[in-house]
Design an enzyme around this catalytic site. Structure first.
Site: not given
Length: 207
Positions: A29, A31
């Site tokens: 991922d 952020d």
């Protein structure tokens, strides 16, 4: 604003080099894992801040034979909080900052849709991971997916990768709110540096 079809926006890195078929992936991922979360979403390049040690950790895991790939929900586009062009510019800037720190990813997949759009690639759906595996020849059963949200955990389960939840970004809050049983198969670690430590230890042990 016309959104792209219900499929992720793909960035490939032609300078990454060949990927050995059947390689494990380090599915990341963005952020909250690689860069710091922003309450109003990362919409401008000046808002990008790499989490200390994250880029170096990815480089360490790559040295173990894992292929780094970014998988990121970016529904701010569908929600009209940012334009498609802004999303592309921000991600290009993220990749440039990571590369300056020795972190090179093979590809990135960004889903610009909302959950109600029915996109099969928006996490918790495993579509982005499966597309990366098909296009790069990755073995998801040997792969690790690292996120800071329970949607990342579900995406890992859905594609057959080992779920890792880091406590940067939203991770601490989400892990605290989750039922303990829901995290029984999840490796919970402070940050990406701890992920690299664990994978290096496993490699030394032959696991």
């Amino acid at each position: 604003m016309t959104l792209p079809p219900l499929a992720p926006v793909r960035f490939t890195n032609s300078s990454f080099g060949p990927v050995r078929p059947g390689s494990p992936a380090l599915l990341l991922d963005r952020d909250g894992v690689l860069i710091k979360n922003v309450a109003t979403h990362v919409r401008q390049t000046h808002e990008v801040s790499v989490i200390p040690g994250a880029a170096e950790a990815v480089a360490r895991v790559r040295a173990l034979g894992y292929v780094p790939v970014v998988l990121s929900n970016q529904a701010m586009v569908a929600r009209k909080l940012a334009t498609h062009g802004q999303m592309l510019r921000v991600h290009e800037h993220v990749l440039a900052l990571l590369a300056e720190r020795g972190c090179h990813v093979a590809a990135s997949y960004l889903c610009p849709h909302r959950g109600r759009d029915g996109c099969p690639c928006r996490k918790p759906e495993p579509g982005m991971a499966r597309q990366a595996a098909a296009e790069l020849g990755l073995d998801l059963s040997r792969s690790v997916l690292v996120g800071d949200a329970l949607t990342d955990v579900e995406a890992a389960r859905g594609c057959g990768a080992r779920p890792h939840l880091v406590l940067t970004g939203r991770g601490r809050r989400q892990s605290a709110a989750a039922a303990p049983r829901s995290l029984e198969d999840v490796v919970v670690l402070p940050d990406l540096r701890a992920v690299a430590d664990r994978l290096e230890a496993a490699a030394r042990a032959g696991g």
